[in-house]
Design an enzyme around this catalytic site. Structure first.
Site, PDB file in Angstrom:
ATOM      1  N   HIS A 458      17.306 -28.829   6.059  1.00  0.00           N
ATOM      2  CA  HIS A 458      18.679 -27.919   5.670  1.00  0.00           C
ATOM      3  C   HIS A 458      19.682 -29.138   5.104  1.00  0.00           C
ATOM      4  O   HIS A 458      20.106 -28.808   4.259  1.00  0.00           O
ATOM      5  CB  HIS A 458      18.912 -27.145   6.877  1.00  0.00           C
ATOM      6  N   GLU A 459      19.567 -29.942   6.003  1.00  0.00           N
ATOM      7  CA  GLU A 459      20.864 -30.821   5.634  1.00  0.00           C
ATOM      8  C   GLU A 459      20.445 -31.936   4.245  1.00  0.00           C
ATOM      9  O   GLU A 459      21.294 -32.186   3.718  1.00  0.00           O
ATOM     10  CB  GLU A 459      21.095 -32.093   6.787  1.00  0.00           C
ATOM     11  N   HIS A 462      21.897 -30.011   1.530  1.00  0.00           N
ATOM     12  CA  HIS A 462      23.320 -30.378   1.139  1.00  0.00           C
ATOM     13  C   HIS A 462      23.268 -31.724   0.477  1.00  0.00           C
ATOM     14  O   HIS A 462      24.047 -32.000  -0.615  1.00  0.00           O
ATOM     15  CB  HIS A 462      24.053 -30.473   2.660  1.00  0.00           C
ATOM     16  N   HIS A 465      22.521 -31.278  -3.177  1.00  0.00           N
ATOM     17  CA  HIS A 465      23.612 -30.626  -3.860  1.00  0.00           C
ATOM     18  C   HIS A 465      24.908 -31.698  -4.214  1.00  0.00           C
ATOM     19  O   HIS A 465      25.211 -31.860  -5.371  1.00  0.00           O
ATOM     20  CB  HIS A 465      24.418 -29.708  -2.920  1.00  0.00           C
TER      21      HIS A 465
END
Length: 669
Positions: A458-459, A462, A465
């Site tokens: 998940h991280e 980020h 992104h």
């Protein structure tokens, strides 16, 4: 004094020289950076001739570079390694920045000149920049006049101070609430590695012996699913849920005061409450749409949670309390699906998961590779650095991983940008991921739970992104998107955590090197919906609590924060005795000093986009370079250079549908 932050860093990728930076450097650089931006703004407002995009909007967008450099370096290190000197400096820095931002956004001459720029000839990213800058000014109160303008500045200053105090008390309270056990029998059920970590934590905290179980930020503590003694589970759970309620680390009154001040500020800005003010700048159409979405999900989630609870009590043959839930849920999952998640930890060694799972997924999807570097200064010895390269070998940016909990680190997991990818500056991104995994005892490997593996993916979503940003202007770069969109790309990246081809590469037993036993992935998939009632309900409880605090109208007060919290949850159809909120008011850092005030709903809002996009990947070949290139070019690299929902539509070909989310969480009829 000589200050490394006053000029661009000469280190690779503009990496700050954390080896030499002090609290004084940050404070001095912020102060100087504010003066520099004031001068730049003065030049804009006094420039001769009609305001144009080139002589007004662009200079404003690119102003404040010293300030930006200093704040990004500081805002990365403060939550990650918040030593006393940095926390002392933080209060002054945040006050200076709040006052400066008020001065910018309430500068009538500047606002008038920016608004006068003709939008007729602007297109693409240039048009988006004008739109976003003016929106930010209006949202900050540029149209407010007279005494209301003075009161707005007072409110912002007090809220900044209160947020800093809340965060500092929360961290100290979390450390103080760690549970110390004298007797090893109290830790029955924990692995040798868990016990060794607890023993080391006790030593680090100054105990003469025994075992210390430190807390993570959410209500649910990772070891509750393994402690076989109910009394130990209860002690750990109660230490978690009572944080912030009393004593020197109490935060409830701070939270109450912040909610009331935010309500007053919303009124000045023309809104009924703070939630309306926040959501006005998000992808959600309005507050009622958010409330309606939550109201649709809550009864289905609670029904599932009650069914799960009944199954737990039938299995246990006795009442199952909140502190027992994770333990018995694991046992039921093991019985029903022949799946013992705790026993899987030896297959999930941190380095293996990171390098052969997380990094490998990114290589297959986007062609990027990660190469560890040992020559760059970091703010703590635990921090590791990788240079990230594109498929053609060109530099993409730096990725920093800070994996383990410590007394100076805030709870939870998050991503920060130390440098954004900004075309106007020729700047490449430097991004960080922070986690709070239990530090292993010296000489032993770090073993992750299945949930912690998902968090790692998940991280890194980020991080991607931020790394893929191709914006020209700082305001539009990377993760500078609406709050209810920012979680979407990271949630999508979780889909690769259990991809069979990746698992075959990274899930190797830490001692034998053996692959996961045959059928394990099938068992995990079969058990996927077990526990979703609880998980969805605890999340929705936190989202409801956030909106309750931020639906206060101007002048409304709260006498008893705990009673207010309980009433808000029960009125929404939730049962906090059955399923406690993922965060309670006393330790809800996301909303009281984390930027998510009235925005915690964004996780489920983003998950609608995520679940629909997972279907898109699956329909188009899954873990394939063509899919990754499309997702990168149409969405991840775009940041806020266009309406983020237009980026979603460019990928999916239509507006999002909620059905994939309902199926994923077991909420269909």
């Amino acid at each position: 004094m000589s200050n490394p932050l006053r000029e661009p860093s000469l280190l690779p990728f503009g990496m700050p020289d954390y080896a030499v930076l002090t609290a004084e450097h940050y404070l001095e650089a912020v102060t100087a950076g504010i003066r520099e931006q004031e001068a730049e703004v003065q030049a804009i407002t006094t420039a001769a001739g009609e305001p144009t995009f080139e002589n007004t909007l662009v200079p404003y967008a690119l102003s404040g570079e010293t300030l930006r450099r200093a704040l990004q370096a500081f805002y990365n290190v403060k939550p990650s390694h918040g030593t006393d000197d940095l926390l002392d400096a933080a209060a002054e820095i945040q006050s200076l920045v709040t006052e400066h931002h008020d001065a910018l956004h309430l500068n009538a001459d500047l606002y008038a000149r920016l608004a006068a720029v003709d939008a007729g000839d602007l297109a693409g990213e240039d048009a988006r920049l004008r739109e976003e800058i003016l929106r930010a000014f209006r949202h900050a109160g540029a149209d407010v006049q007279g005494t209301d303008r003075r009161r707005l500045k007072e409110l912002n200053a007090e809220l900044t101070q209160l947020g800093s105090t809340y965060s500092r008390k929360l961290l100290a309270g979390q450390n103080a609430a760690a549970v110390h056990f004298e007797d090893l029998v109290d830790l029955t059920g924990l692995s040798e590695s868990d016990v060794a970590s607890a023993a080391q934590a006790a030593v680090d905290a100054g105990y003469d012996g025994g075992y210390l179980l430190t807390l993570v930020l959410p209500t649910g503590q990772p070891l509750l699913d393994r402690l076989t003694q109910a009394s130990s589970r209860k002690r750990l759970f109660e230490a978690s849920v009572t944080r912030g309620q009393a004593g020197e680390h109490a935060t409830l009154d701070i939270a109450r005061r912040m909610a009331e001040l935010r309500a007053e500020r919303a009124g000045i800005l023309g809104y009924s409450n703070h939630a309306e003010y926040v959501i006005d700048a998000q992808t959600a159409p309005n507050l009622e749409a958010v409330r309606d979405q939550l109201a649709t999900l809550i009864p289905r989630a609670v029904e599932n949670a009650r069914a799960e609870h009944l199954a737990l009590e039938q299995y246990a043959g006795l009442p199952v309390h909140a502190w027992d839930w994770a333990y018995y849920s694991g046992l039921v999952k093991q019985e029903r699906y022949d799946l013992d998640q705790a026993a899987l930890r030896p297959w999930f060694e941190l380095n293996q998961v990171l390098e052969h799972g997380v990094f490998e997924a990114a290589r297959r999807l986007y062609g990027i590779t990660c190469h560890e570097r040992f020559d760059l200064p970091v703010y703590h010895p635990d921090v590791r650095v990788w240079e990230v390269r594109n498929g053609d070998g060109s530099a993409l940016g730096l990725y920093l991983g800070d994996f383990f909990a410590r007394a100076t680190k805030a709870g939870g997991a998050w991503m920060n940008s130390i440098r954004d990818g900004i075309g106007a500056f020729g700047e490449l991104p430097v991004v960080t991921n922070n986690f709070n995994y239990a530090p292993p005892a010296p000489g032993t490997p770090s073993l992750l739970s299945l949930d912690e593996v998902r968090t790692l993916f998940h991280e890194f979503g980020h991080a991607l992104h931020g790394l893929f940003s191709e914006a020209r202007y700082p305001q539009l770069a990377g993760t500078h998107v609406p709050r209810d969109f920012v979680e979407y790309p990271s949630q999508v990246n979780e889909m690769w955590a259990l991809h069979p081809e990746l698992v075959a590469g990274y899930a190797r037993h830490v001692e034998t090197g053996a692959a996961l036993p045959d059928g394990t992935l099938e068992k995990i998939e079969a058990a996927a919906l077990w526990g979703e009632g609880y998980a969805t309900t605890e999340y929705l409880s936190a989202a409801v609590l956030d909106l309750a605090w931020h639906s206060l109208g101007p002048g409304e007060t709260v006498e008893d924060p705990l009673a207010f919290e309980d009433e808000a949850l029960r009125d929404a159809g939730l049962d906090p005795d059955l399923v406690p909120s993922r965060y309670r008011t006393g330790y809800f850092k996301h909303i009281f000093d984390g930027g998510y005030a009235a925005g915690y709903y964004s996780y489920i809002w983003s998950e609608i986009l995520d679940a629909d996009t997972v279907d898109w990947f699956t329909e188009n070949g899954g873990l394939q370079r063509a899919c990754g290139d499309e997702f990168r070019s149409q969405l991840l690299s775009r940041g806020n250079t266009r309406d983020p929902m237009d980026s979603f539509r460019a990928v999916r070909g239509r507006d999002p549908r909620v059905e994939p989310l309902l199926i994923r969480r077991g909420l269909t009829d």
